[in-house]
Design a protein around this motif. Structure first.
Motif, PDB file in Angstrom:
ATOM      1  N   ALA B 423       0.837  -1.200   0.000  1.00  0.00           N
ATOM      2  CA  ALA B 423       0.000   0.000   0.000  1.00  0.00           C
ATOM      3  C   ALA B 423       0.871   1.248   0.000  1.00  0.00           C
ATOM      4  N   PHE B 424       0.420   2.247  -0.718  1.00  0.00           N
ATOM      5  CA  PHE B 424       1.095   3.548  -0.745  1.00  0.00           C
ATOM      6  C   PHE B 424       2.606   3.404  -0.954  1.00  0.00           C
ATOM      7  N   ALA B 425       2.970   2.597  -1.922  1.00  0.00           N
ATOM      8  CA  ALA B 425       4.369   2.430  -2.335  1.00  0.00           C
ATOM      9  C   ALA B 425       5.229   1.672  -1.332  1.00  0.00           C
ATOM     10  N   LEU B 426       4.608   1.097  -0.324  1.00  0.00           N
ATOM     11  CA  LEU B 426       5.363   0.310   0.665  1.00  0.00           C
ATOM     12  C   LEU B 426       5.150  -1.193   0.454  1.00  0.00           C
ATOM     13  N   ASN B 427       6.241  -1.946   0.405  1.00  0.00           N
ATOM     14  CA  ASN B 427       6.172  -3.408   0.388  1.00  0.00           C
ATOM     15  C   ASN B 427       6.751  -3.947   1.690  1.00  0.00           C
ATOM     16  N   VAL B 428       6.021  -4.827   2.334  1.00  0.00           N
ATOM     17  CA  VAL B 428       6.495  -5.436   3.576  1.00  0.00           C
ATOM     18  C   VAL B 428       6.515  -6.941   3.378  1.00  0.00           C
ATOM     19  N   PHE B 429       7.680  -7.530   3.551  1.00  0.00           N
ATOM     20  CA  PHE B 429       7.813  -8.956   3.248  1.00  0.00           C
ATOM     21  C   PHE B 429       8.796  -9.621   4.209  1.00  0.00           C
ATOM     22  N   ARG B 430       8.704 -10.968   4.247  1.00  0.00           N
ATOM     23  CA  ARG B 430       9.692 -11.697   5.026  1.00  0.00           C
ATOM     24  C   ARG B 430      10.433 -12.667   4.122  1.00  0.00           C
ATOM     25  N   ILE B 431      11.509 -13.200   4.641  1.00  0.00           N
ATOM     26  CA  ILE B 431      12.355 -14.113   3.871  1.00  0.00           C
ATOM     27  C   ILE B 431      12.186 -15.515   4.441  1.00  0.00           C
ATOM     28  N   TYR B 432      12.024 -16.469   3.537  1.00  0.00           N
ATOM     29  CA  TYR B 432      11.949 -17.868   3.964  1.00  0.00           C
ATOM     30  C   TYR B 432      13.342 -18.405   4.279  1.00  0.00           C
ATOM     31  N   PRO B 433      13.414 -19.433   5.094  1.00  0.00           N
ATOM     32  CA  PRO B 433      14.706 -20.100   5.315  1.00  0.00           C
ATOM     33  C   PRO B 433      15.097 -20.889   4.055  1.00  0.00           C
ATOM     34  N   PRO B 434      16.331 -21.396   3.985  1.00  0.00           N
ATOM     35  CA  PRO B 434      16.738 -22.193   2.815  1.00  0.00           C
ATOM     36  C   PRO B 434      15.725 -23.317   2.592  1.00  0.00           C
ATOM     37  N   PRO B 435      15.416 -23.648   1.328  1.00  0.00           N
ATOM     38  CA  PRO B 435      14.363 -24.624   1.016  1.00  0.00           C
ATOM     39  C   PRO B 435      14.451 -25.910   1.843  1.00  0.00           C
ATOM     40  N   LYS B 436      15.697 -26.404   2.033  1.00  0.00           N
ATOM     41  CA  LYS B 436      15.881 -27.643   2.784  1.00  0.00           C
ATOM     42  C   LYS B 436      15.355 -27.462   4.212  1.00  0.00           C
ATOM     43  N   VAL B 437      15.736 -26.331   4.804  1.00  0.00           N
ATOM     44  CA  VAL B 437      15.305 -26.037   6.184  1.00  0.00           C
ATOM     45  C   VAL B 437      13.797 -25.817   6.233  1.00  0.00           C
ATOM     46  N   ALA B 438      13.321 -25.081   5.247  1.00  0.00           N
ATOM     47  CA  ALA B 438      11.884 -24.780   5.197  1.00  0.00           C
ATOM     48  C   ALA B 438      11.076 -26.075   5.159  1.00  0.00           C
ATOM     49  N   LYS B 439      11.540 -26.986   4.346  1.00  0.00           N
ATOM     50  CA  LYS B 439      10.845 -28.267   4.204  1.00  0.00           C
ATOM     51  C   LYS B 439      10.838 -29.029   5.530  1.00  0.00           C
ATOM     52  N   ALA B 440      11.992 -28.985   6.201  1.00  0.00           N
ATOM     53  CA  ALA B 440      12.141 -29.727   7.451  1.00  0.00           C
ATOM     54  C   ALA B 440      11.184 -29.244   8.546  1.00  0.00           C
ATOM     55  N   VAL B 441      10.883 -27.929   8.540  1.00  0.00           N
ATOM     56  CA  VAL B 441      10.059 -27.399   9.640  1.00  0.00           C
ATOM     57  C   VAL B 441       8.663 -26.980   9.185  1.00  0.00           C
ATOM     58  N   GLU B 442       8.296 -27.347   7.952  1.00  0.00           N
ATOM     59  CA  GLU B 442       7.060 -26.788   7.384  1.00  0.00           C
ATOM     60  C   GLU B 442       5.798 -27.171   8.178  1.00  0.00           C
ATOM     61  N   ASP B 443       5.863 -28.244   8.910  1.00  0.00           N
ATOM     62  CA  ASP B 443       4.673 -28.638   9.669  1.00  0.00           C
ATOM     63  C   ASP B 443       4.623 -28.012  11.062  1.00  0.00           C
ATOM     64  N   ASP B 444       5.742 -27.438  11.461  1.00  0.00           N
ATOM     65  CA  ASP B 444       5.787 -26.818  12.786  1.00  0.00           C
ATOM     66  C   ASP B 444       5.695 -25.297  12.599  1.00  0.00           C
ATOM     67  N   GLU B 445       4.472 -24.791  12.697  1.00  0.00           N
ATOM     68  CA  GLU B 445       4.226 -23.389  12.364  1.00  0.00           C
ATOM     69  C   GLU B 445       5.127 -22.445  13.157  1.00  0.00           C
ATOM     70  N   LYS B 446       5.245 -22.741  14.436  1.00  0.00           N
ATOM     71  CA  LYS B 446       6.012 -21.876  15.324  1.00  0.00           C
ATOM     72  C   LYS B 446       7.494 -21.871  14.944  1.00  0.00           C
ATOM     73  N   GLU B 447       8.011 -23.052  14.697  1.00  0.00           N
ATOM     74  CA  GLU B 447       9.423 -23.178  14.346  1.00  0.00           C
ATOM     75  C   GLU B 447       9.686 -22.550  12.976  1.00  0.00           C
ATOM     76  N   PHE B 448       8.718 -22.719  12.079  1.00  0.00           N
ATOM     77  CA  PHE B 448       8.857 -22.123  10.752  1.00  0.00           C
ATOM     78  C   PHE B 448       8.949 -20.595  10.875  1.00  0.00           C
ATOM     79  N   ARG B 449       8.062 -20.048  11.705  1.00  0.00           N
ATOM     80  CA  ARG B 449       8.056 -18.588  11.903  1.00  0.00           C
ATOM     81  C   ARG B 449       9.382 -18.139  12.502  1.00  0.00           C
TER      82      ARG B 449
END
Lengths: 535, 535
Positions: B423-449
C-alpha cells in the motif's frame, strides 16, 4: 526545477536577499496592510502545471513584502530583536538540502553529534558551568523556541516530582491502589510557579501539562522575584494543600529586562528542601530567552556561576540577540536523564549503554516532537564566522547604543521618565503630560499616573501609525497602580547610534504633537463649556 | 560576512548543494561512522576571531558528509521518504532572510495570511472536505511534525472533554468544590486511544498531556482498527471506570501502511454517542503523516469524504512524500475554536471579533510554541513550481515503481512472502529459510516462523551493513506470534524503476548469502557432532 534552473533561481534569490538587507532601512519598518490583504492579491488554488521561478519570485516583492514587518531593520525597536545573519541563512540552506528526519542518532549521526559539540561550545561561550555540559550528566539541545523549552521542562519536572513521590510511597509500603489514588490526587494539586513578570510561556506550558500555574507578585519598580517572595508563596500554597513542583526564574524579563535575585532564590529553595527532606526537589528553570546572549560578555560572566546551586535547566535563544536566524533556542539541563525518563517512549529494556554513557544521544527524547532539522549547522556557521570577538562586539554595540538612548531620555526630564532600570539594551520609560497639565495634577498621584498612561499610550500609537520606527508599549503592574510604558530595544546587526538618536527625535516630536493635541482639546473643551454657560 | 562575501559564499554553497544532488547516488546511502566520530574531527571551542567561509565550507564535505545518511538518495528505502526539493530550499532561504518571530498576525501579516491561503489550497489539492477549510469553522496550520500535531490535538481534546463535562455538572447544579473534585477524578481516568499499529506519537502525547494511553489490538495480517474492535475497547474501559476522550486513527500506518476502517469506526462512534447523549464527544484524529500525500491522486480522492462524520482533526506531512523539505506538517481541524480555547493564554476579554471571524488568525493559539517560522513560503513555492500535475506525477511514480517491486517479490515465492498488502508504495515482506530447512520445519508453524524471523533479520542486517541500499526491518505482532519483516519504500525525487530492480537484486543476493551461511553453519554443526560422537 532541474539543477541549472535551481542555480539560476538561487542566484536570483540571493541577489534579492542581499538587496533586501542592503536597503532594508528604506522600507517602512511596520507593515500597514489590512486583514485579508493577501487573499485579494493571490488567486485561489494551485496551478495545474508548474510555474516558472521568475513568475513566482516576482510575487515576493509585489505580494509578500507589503505584509512584512522588517525585524532586521535598524528601525525595529519593538519586542526583542530576532537576529538573522548571512551565515545563519547558509546553515538553513544546507539543512534543507540534507533533509533527513533525524529522530535518532542513526538517522544521520552528524546531526546529533554536531548539535552536542556546538552546544558545549556555546555553553563555554556564555560561561555556563560544567554542570550543564554534555561531558557530565547534563547537556544541551536545540529547541524551536523558549516556550517549547518550557513545556519540555515542565513535563519533565512534573514527571520527576511524581516519580520521586511514588518511590517514597513504595518505600512506605503503600499498596499499588493506594499509590494510584495518591498520584491522582497529587496531579490535581501540582503547581507551576512563575513571577508576574515571567513570560506567559509558563502559563501555557502548565495548560499543556495539565497542571495549575500561579504567579508570584513582584514589587512595582523592582519587578524581580526574590527568596522572600518565593518562600511566602510556597507557604501560602502549602496552607491551601497545593504542591509547588516547578519554578521559572528569569534573566531579563520581557516587560523590563529585570533579573530575578538568583542568590536569595537559591537560599530560599535550599532552606525549604532542608526543612522538608521528604519532599521531592522543586525544578527551577532559568529563562534567559533574550538576555542570555549578554552572557558572552566578560562583565556578565559571573551570573551563571550561582545557577548550579538551584537550577535544573536553563534556556536562551540564539535566534534573538545572537545572530542566528530563528529557530535556535538552546536548552541546557543539569541531568539529561530527567528529560529522557519523562519523554522517552522507548521501554527501559530497549535502552542501551551508549545512550546512558552519552556516546549516542537520541535527541527525540529531549524534546516534544519526534523529527528534527539540522539546526546546529547554522549555529556552527554563525559562531565560526563571527568568532567570540564578533559576537561580543555585536552584543556590546547594542548595550552601548542603549546607553546613549538612556542619556537622551534623562536629559529631558520634562518629557520622559525611566520606569525601570535600563538593562540589556532595553529602555522602558513613560511620557509625562504637558507641563501645564502635569503641574495641575502633580499632587494627585492617581490622576497624575492616569494622565501619564494616557499620553504614553497616545505617543506609542502615534509613532507606530507613523511607521518610521516600531516600538512596543507595555503595562506594568495592575489596576489603578498600573503604568503604561514604552519599550525601546535595538539589537539588529544594522543598527547604529544615529538610528537611536533619530528614534529619540521621532519620539520627542510625537510627544510634542500629542501635547499640542491634548492642549487644543482642553482649550476647545473649555471654550465649549464657556459657550454652554453663555447659553 | 558582508553582502559581497555572502554572495560569493552563497554561490559556492549552491554549487555544492547542486553537486550533492546530482551525484547523490554515488555516495554510500548509510553513514557508517562510529559514535563520537565528529568530536575527533572538530577542535573544541569557538575561534576568538571569525573564520572565512572557504574554511568553514571545506568542513562540510570533510567532516559532516561522512556522518550523513542520504535521505534524498534513490537507494534510501528505509522508514518513510523525507522529500526535499529545490523550490523548498528557496522557501527556507527567504524564511531565514525575513526572520521574524511571527507569533501573531501583526508581527508580519504575510506570514499568517500566506499560511491560511496555502493550507486551503493544499486542502483542495488532497480533496479534504470543506469542513476543514478556513472558510468555515475549521482551518489548517503548519506544525513542525506529525507528533507535535498529535500533542496539540490531544491537549485540545482533553480540555474540550473536561470543559464539556464541567458545563454539564454546572447544569446539574453541583457546587464549585464538587466540580473541582470531579474534574480531578476525571483527569486521572481519561484515556487516549490508538491501535497497536499507530505511531508512538500518541503514547508520547499522552505522557505530555498527563493522561493515560491504551492500545487497541488489531488482527494479525490485517493490521487495521475497525468499529467492532473500538466498541469492545470502549466497553472494556468503561467497565474499568476509565473514560475514552481521544482516538488516533491512521491512514497508512508506519509498519505496513494499513488504513483503518473509517466507515465502521464512524458508525461505532456515532452509535456510542447516540447511546450516551450526556457524554462529551470523543475527539478522533486522522494521522496520515506519510500516506496523506497520496490523496492528491484522483483514485484516492474518495477517502477523506467520510472523515467529517467523525474526525475532529487530520494531519499529514508535506515533508514526507510531497516534495517540501522538513518541516511542513499540515494539521487541519474542523473547529478552530477547540484549539484556541485550549491553547490561548489571552484572556477572553482580550479576544477580538477579527480572531473569531477568522479575519485575523493568531496561529500561536493553534500550536505549542509561541514563535514560528515562515514555513508556508516553501509550501507555496513547491506547489506552484510542481503544479497539481507535477505533484501527482511524483506520487504516482513511487506507487508504480513499488508495484514493479511487488511483482519481483511475488515472482520468487521460494524466497519471499508479502506479509501485508502492499500500500502507498510500501512493500512489507519476510524471507523464507533455505528450502531444505523450510521443508524440514514446514509442519511446525512456530518453528517455521522462528526460522523465517531469524533469516529475515540476518538479511536485513547484512544489507544495511553492506550499505548499497538502506532498508528498515520491523516486527509485526507480539511474542511467539511475531513476524520480523523488511519494509521497502522508495519515494525520493530521484528514484527510478531501475533502482528498485537493483535493490531487489541486492536483497536477493543477500538472501543467497545468508542461506549459504546458514547451510554451512548447519553442516559444520553436523560435522562437529559426528566428530564428537567419534571421540
Amino acid at each position: 526545477m532541474d539543477s541549472s534552473q535551481f542555480r539560476q533561481a538561487a542566484h536570483a534569490a540571493i541577489d534579492q536577499i542581499i538587496d533586501y538587507y542592503d536597503n532594508i532601512e528604506a522600507r517602512p519598518v511596520l507593515s500597514n496592510v489590512e486583514p485579508g490583504y493577501l487573499r485579494e492579491l493571490i488567486p485561489p488554488g494551485i496551478p495545474q502545471t508548474g510555474e516558472k521561478w521568475e513568475d513566482i519570485q516576482k510575487d515576493i516583492e509585489a505580494k509578500i513584502m507589503p505584509g512584512l514587518t522588517h525585524w532586521q531593520s535598524p528601525n525595529f525597536l519593538a519586542f526583542f530583536p530576532a537576529n538573522s545573519s548571512f551565515p545563519g541563512i547558509l546553515g538553513d540552506m544546507y539543512s534543507g538540502a540534507f533533509t533527513c528526519a533525524a529522530f535518532n542518532w542513526q538517522c544521520s549521526p552528524a546531526v546529533t553529534e554536531l548539535e552536542t559539540i556546538v552546544l558545549d561550545n556555546v555553553a563555554r561561550l556564555i560561561h555556563l558551568p560544567e554542570d550543564y555540559h554534555s561531558t557530565g550528566e547534563g547537556g544541551g539541545v536545540i529547541q524551536g523556541t523558549a516556550s517549547e523549552a518550557i513545556v519540555t521542562v515542565v513535563v519533565a519536572a512534573r514527571d520527576r516530582y511524581i516519580a520521586r513521590s511514588k518511590e517514597q510511597w513504595v518505600a512506605e509500603g503503600l499498596t499499588e491502589d493506594q499509590i494510584e489514588e495518591k498520584v491522582c490526587t497529587l496531579r490535581g494539586r501540582l503547581v507551576a510557579l512563575e513571577s508576574d513578570q515571567a513570560h506567559s510561556a509558563t502559563k501555557k506550558a502548565a495548560i499543556i501539562a495539565g497542571v495549575r500555574c500561579e504567579s508570584i507578585e513582584t514589587v512595582m519598580g523592582h519587578f524581580t522575584l526574590n527568596g522572600d517572595l518565593l518562600t511566602r508563596k510556597i507557604e501560602d500554597l502549602e496552607k491551601r494543600g497545593l504542591v509547588p513542583f516547578y519554578l521559572t526564574v528569569t534573566l531579563g524579563t520581557t516587560p523590563t529586562c529585570a533579573t530575578d535575585d538568583f542568590a536569595s532564590i537559591s537560599t530560599a529553595l535550599s532552606t525549604y528542601h532542608t526543612a522538608n527532606p521528604t519532599k521531592p526537589k522543586i525544578w527551577a528553570h532559568v529563562d534567559a530567552a533574550y538576555a542570555g546572549a549578554a552572557l558572552v560578555l566578560p562583565e556578565y560572566s559571573h551570573i551563571p556561576s550561582i545557577w548550579p546551586t538551584f537550577a535544573d535547566s536553563f534556556d536562551f535563544n540564539m535566534h534573538k540577540w545572537l545572530l542566528t536566524n530563528f529557530d535556535c533556542s538552546c536548552l541546557y539541563v543539569k541531568r539529561r536523564r530527567d528529560l529522557i525518563d519523562a519523554l522517552s517512549i522507548t521501554p527501559s529494556y530497549l535502552r542501551n549503554e551508549y545512550s546512558d554513557r552519552g556516546l549516542v544521544t537520541d535527541y527525540r527524547d529531549w524534546q516534544i516532537p519526534l523529527g528534527r532539522r539540522f539546526r546546529s549547522l547554522k549555529a556552527w556557521f554563525v559562531t565560526r564566522t563571527f568568532g567570540v570577538d564578533g559576537m561580543r562586539a555585536h552584543v556590546k554595540k547594542a548595550i552601548d547604543i542603549a546607553e546613549v538612548f538612556t542619556e537622551l531620555l534623562e536629559a529631558d526630564r520634562q518629557k520622559f521618565e525611566l520606569v525601570a532600570k535600563p538593562a540589556f539594551a532595553l529602555n522602558v520609560f513613560r511620557i509625562y503630560p504637558p507641563p501645564k497639565v502635569a503641574k495641575a495634577v502633580e499632587d494627585d498621584e492617581k490622576e497624575f499616573r492616569r494622565k501619564c498612561n494616557e499620553v504614553t499610550k497616545k505617543v506609542a500609537d502615534r509613532i507606530n501609525k507613523e511607521g518610521k520606527i516600531f516600538i512596543t508599549s507595555t503595562v506594568l503592574g495592575k489596576g489603578d497602580e498600573s503604568i503604561t510604558a514604552i519599550r525601546v530595544v535595538a539589537g539588529s546587526q544594522s543598527v547604529q547610534v544615529h538610528h537611536l538618536e533619530e528614534a529619540f527625535k521621532i519620539i520627542s516630536d510625537a510627544v510634542d504633537a500629542v501635547w499640542k493635541e491634548d492642549l487644543m482639546a482642553q482649550e476647545s473643551a473649555i471654550k465649549d463649556q464657556i459657550e454652554l454657560q453663555a447659553v
